[in-house]
Design an enzyme around this catalytic site. Structure first.
Site, mmCIF file in Angstrom:
data_model
loop_
_atom_site.group_PDB
_atom_site.id
_atom_site.type_symbol
_atom_site.label_atom_id
_atom_site.label_comp_id
_atom_site.label_asym_id
_atom_site.label_seq_id
_atom_site.Cartn_x
_atom_site.Cartn_y
_atom_site.Cartn_z
ATOM 1 N N THR A 237 -32.035 10.957 -26.609
ATOM 2 C CA THR A 237 -31.398 12.269 -26.480
ATOM 3 C C THR A 237 -32.057 13.041 -25.340
ATOM 4 O O THR A 237 -33.271 12.942 -25.117
ATOM 5 C CB THR A 237 -31.504 13.069 -27.779
ATOM 6 O OG1 THR A 237 -32.884 13.302 -28.089
ATOM 7 C CG2 THR A 237 -30.881 12.294 -28.928
ATOM 8 N N GLY A 265 -36.760 14.226 -36.490
ATOM 9 C CA GLY A 265 -36.824 15.039 -37.686
ATOM 10 C C GLY A 265 -35.450 15.268 -38.282
ATOM 11 O O GLY A 265 -34.450 14.646 -37.892
ATOM 12 N N ASP A 266 -35.381 16.198 -39.232
ATOM 13 C CA ASP A 266 -34.117 16.477 -39.910
ATOM 14 C C ASP A 266 -33.084 17.108 -38.989
ATOM 15 O O ASP A 266 -31.884 17.014 -39.237
ATOM 16 C CB ASP A 266 -34.370 17.402 -41.109
ATOM 17 C CG ASP A 266 -35.181 16.712 -42.199
ATOM 18 O OD1 ASP A 266 -35.033 15.485 -42.341
ATOM 19 O OD2 ASP A 266 -35.966 17.389 -42.880
ATOM 20 N N GLY A 297 -40.430 13.206 -36.526
ATOM 21 C CA GLY A 297 -40.517 14.623 -36.223
ATOM 22 C C GLY A 297 -41.405 15.361 -37.191
ATOM 23 O O GLY A 297 -42.245 14.788 -37.892
ATOM 24 N N ARG A 372 -46.486 27.828 -34.064
ATOM 25 C CA ARG A 372 -46.281 26.378 -34.085
ATOM 26 C C ARG A 372 -47.452 25.616 -33.480
ATOM 27 O O ARG A 372 -47.725 24.466 -33.844
ATOM 28 C CB ARG A 372 -44.985 26.037 -33.339
ATOM 29 C CG ARG A 372 -44.687 24.563 -33.250
ATOM 30 C CD ARG A 372 -43.333 24.311 -32.625
ATOM 31 N NE ARG A 372 -42.266 24.619 -33.569
ATOM 32 C CZ ARG A 372 -41.786 23.750 -34.447
ATOM 33 N NH1 ARG A 372 -42.281 22.532 -34.515
ATOM 34 N NH2 ARG A 372 -40.812 24.093 -35.255
#
Length: 636
Positions: A237, A265-266, A297, A372
């Site tokens: 991606t 990840g989700d 992720g 984060r």
């Protein structure tokens, strides 16, 4: 040499069982009688410490690979079964450079074998190529044995050396026969890629895993795929919504691929799901394509929920364990929740697989993004801040309870304030039914403008007078038809409404009737969080009673007035799943429902769908039971 630590005992009474001569003869007679599809061969392993060769009989059958070890100095026999479900794959050919422990050598003369190996070692020590005297063919069996207490997978390699003939081609033919038989037995377990010329599509987010997505894939995922001999296409991606557009627009998706694996990840799984649901052939896509996830992720709630469903290990190697689930070759139906939003007269529809949040947890998740850089500790720090400056939100909560005969401790009844009953007419919330394949026609593929992601189900798609009606050219119709133009347009739009996913709930701007069991609660809420998987993250066991395909949404409601100590205990207990009260509680409860609506008061707040922030405003959701298929090891 035989490594005893790699054995699992198959004898009924103990790990080693003494057998009488008569019993041995009876056992040999049974072994000579092979059923169709079974193979048997005798191998030897050199035990240098005891200066003897250990005889090992290997039998391949539908259940797996049996290994029966016999020693010359004792009457003890050990047996091991490597289940076919634990075998990832196999390969055969010449000897590989790196030879792991656990190899079994088939030979007629063990002493001759020792002489050849000594010659080979001497030639290697002289830095010269080994002589071409090894006509053996090797079969490599890759397995990951499941162990209990603690739950884990143990990587195991068994190497079978076939050298019964002086001709390499004949030995290779024998090894290939074993290799093909293993593949046949694996396919009988329900392999996803059993169909001819179908591959896996793997979508990898290179920025996942702190920017180490490519490295994680090459080191941990690719080797397992090679062992399983899984054919796949890897798609990297490049930007947000890339996966959604790719899945939605790829025309040969169903013809080329048997499943889609998300290595991220989700968030990337959310894109794939919504890309599938925006396809015109979404019914076929959901039925034929199994979806898998490899947690590269930070948000790994779905991967943990699937591992929990299959009773498979997750830690300490979540990528390896999730890859094993994806190559296991089975699929299980999973619920999908249809979500409708309405913000400033803009209507949108999306599809969710994890959760919908309003209030405390959504606030912590989104607002802690500014921290984060410190990792997972950001959630803890922001949770403390939210407890100090606790917020509550005014609004209305509507929900349609699931019919359950009695409440269990995991899903306690809720001592709710007085609620009003409303109902949804003509809303059969039973198993989601699809149209037969023969009814999925492309007759109206020439629509002028149909944005399926933002259409309003309750807007008058069935009415010719609607400003949002899509008009179609109808082949085979003439102006002299007995049907009026309005009737033909209405019939066309009715069929189009069957081709796209439609919900059973009235639109967000329409009231919910009050006759068929809907409940409404109005007041102050600290949190309303809807979950339909067991885990929201790898360390958040949020809905212990949830199942992948139970057709239920679990609404966890925290009302205004809850004390901070109780709220702190709730947050600390989410990791173990003990945060839900076992007795009716006036402030915290969990409600199993099939649909719900939230109407927040005001314009300040946070709403999340699968961990992503969405426009703040009225939102409603309903479950579509078993709409998609996810990769599992059980197929249940």
């Amino acid at each position: 040499m035989w490594v005893k630590a790699q054995l699992t005992t198959m004898t009924p009474t103990s790990s080693s069982q003494q057998m009488q001569p008569a019993a041995e003869e009876e056992q040999e007679q049974k072994e000579k009688t092979l059923l169709p599809g079974e193979l048997i061969e005798t191998f030897y392993v050199e035990n240098k410490r005891r200066q003897q060769n250990i005889k090992i009989q290997v039998k391949l059958c539908a259940q797996g690979v049996y290994l029966r070890r016999e020693t010359n100095d004792t009457d003890h026999i050990n047996e091991q079964l490597i289940r076919i479900e634990d075998i990832v794959g196999s390969s055969c050919g010449a000897r590989q450079r790196k030879r792991a422990r656990g190899g079994l050598n088939s030979c007629r003369n063990p002493s001759q074998q020792q002489e050849e190996e000594q010659e080979e070692s001497q030639s290697q020590s002289q830095s010269q190529p080994p002589p071409q005297t090894d006509n053996s063919a090797y079969l490599y069996i890759y397995a990951y044995l499941k162990k209990e207490k603690p739950l884990r997978r143990v990587q195991t390699l068994r190497i079978l050396r076939f050298r019964s003939s002086e001709d390499y081609a004949e030995n290779l033919e024998t090894a290939q026969r074993w290799h093909c038989r293993i593949r046949e037995h694996k396919q009988h377990t329900g392999a996803i890629c059993a169909a001819a010329n179908k591959r896996l599509l793997i979508l990898l987010n290179p920025k996942s895993g702190s920017g180490k997505g490519r490295e994680l894939f090459q080191k941990q995922v690719a080797p397992l795929l090679r062992e399983a001999q899984a054919d796949y296409d890897l798609q990297i991606t490049t930007h947000s919504q890339y996966a959604l557009e790719y899945v939605r627009s790829r025309k040969d998706l169903l013809e080329r691929y048997a499943g889609i694996v998300v290595a991220s990840g989700d968030g990337l799984f959310y894109e794939v799901l919504n890309g599938l649901m925006e396809r015109m052939d979404w019914r076929r896509a959901c039925a034929q394509l199994a979806l898998g996830i490899i947690p590269c992720g930070s948000g790994n709630g779905l991967a943990k929920s699937i591992a929990h469903h299959c009773n498979e290990p997750y830690d300490p190697k979540p990528i390896m364990h999730a890859t094993l689930i994806c190559v296991a070759g089975r699929a299980t139906p999973m619920d999908v929740v249809r979500v409708e939003l309405n913000h400033r007269s803009r209507h949108s529809v999306m599809y969710s697989f994890l959760s919908i949040g309003w209030g405390l947890i959504a606030d912590i998740d989104i607002e802690s993004e500014r921290l984060r850089s410190i990792g997972a500790q950001r959630f803890t720090l922001w949770a403390i801040r939210r407890l100090i400056t606790l917020r509550s939100y005014q609004g209305k909560l509507y929900y349609l309870p699931a019919e359950q005969p009695a409440a269990s401790p995991a899903t306690p009844t809720c001592s709710a304030p007085a609620v009003s009953r409303i109902s949804l007419p003509n809303a059969p919330y039973s198993e989601f039914k699809d149209l037969p394949d023969d009814q999925q026609s492309d007759e109206f593929a020439d629509a002028l403008s149909t944005d399926r992601s933002v259409y309003r189900q309750t807007d008058s798609w069935h009415s010719a007078a609607s400003r949002r009606t899509a008009y179609y050219s109808i082949a085979g119709q003439s102006n002299r038809s007995r049907q009026s133009v309005a009737q033909r347009i209405e019939a066309a739009n009715a069929q189009f409404a069957e081709l796209v996913p439609t919900g059973n709930m009235p639109g967000l701007q329409l009231p919910l009737p009050a006759e068929q069991g809907w409940l409404c609660e109005q007041g102050e809420f600290v949190m309303v969080h809807a979950a339909y998987t067991t885990h929201l993250a790898s360390d958040c066991y949020f809905a212990p009673s949830s199942r992948l395909n139970d057709g239920l949404i679990y609404l966890v409601v925290i009302r205004g007035g809850v004390g901070r100590p109780q709220l702190l205990n709730f947050l600390l207990s989410m990791q173990s799943g003990n945060h839900l009260p076992s007795e009716p509680d006036p402030f915290i409860c969990v409600l199993p429902v099939r649909a719900f609506r939230i109407e927040p008061s005001g314009s300040q707040g946070i709403l999340t769908v699968d961990g992503e922030r969405v426009d703040y405003g009225p939102i409603q959701a309903e479950v579509f039971p078993g709409l998609i298929n996810v990769m599992t090891t059980t197929g249940q």
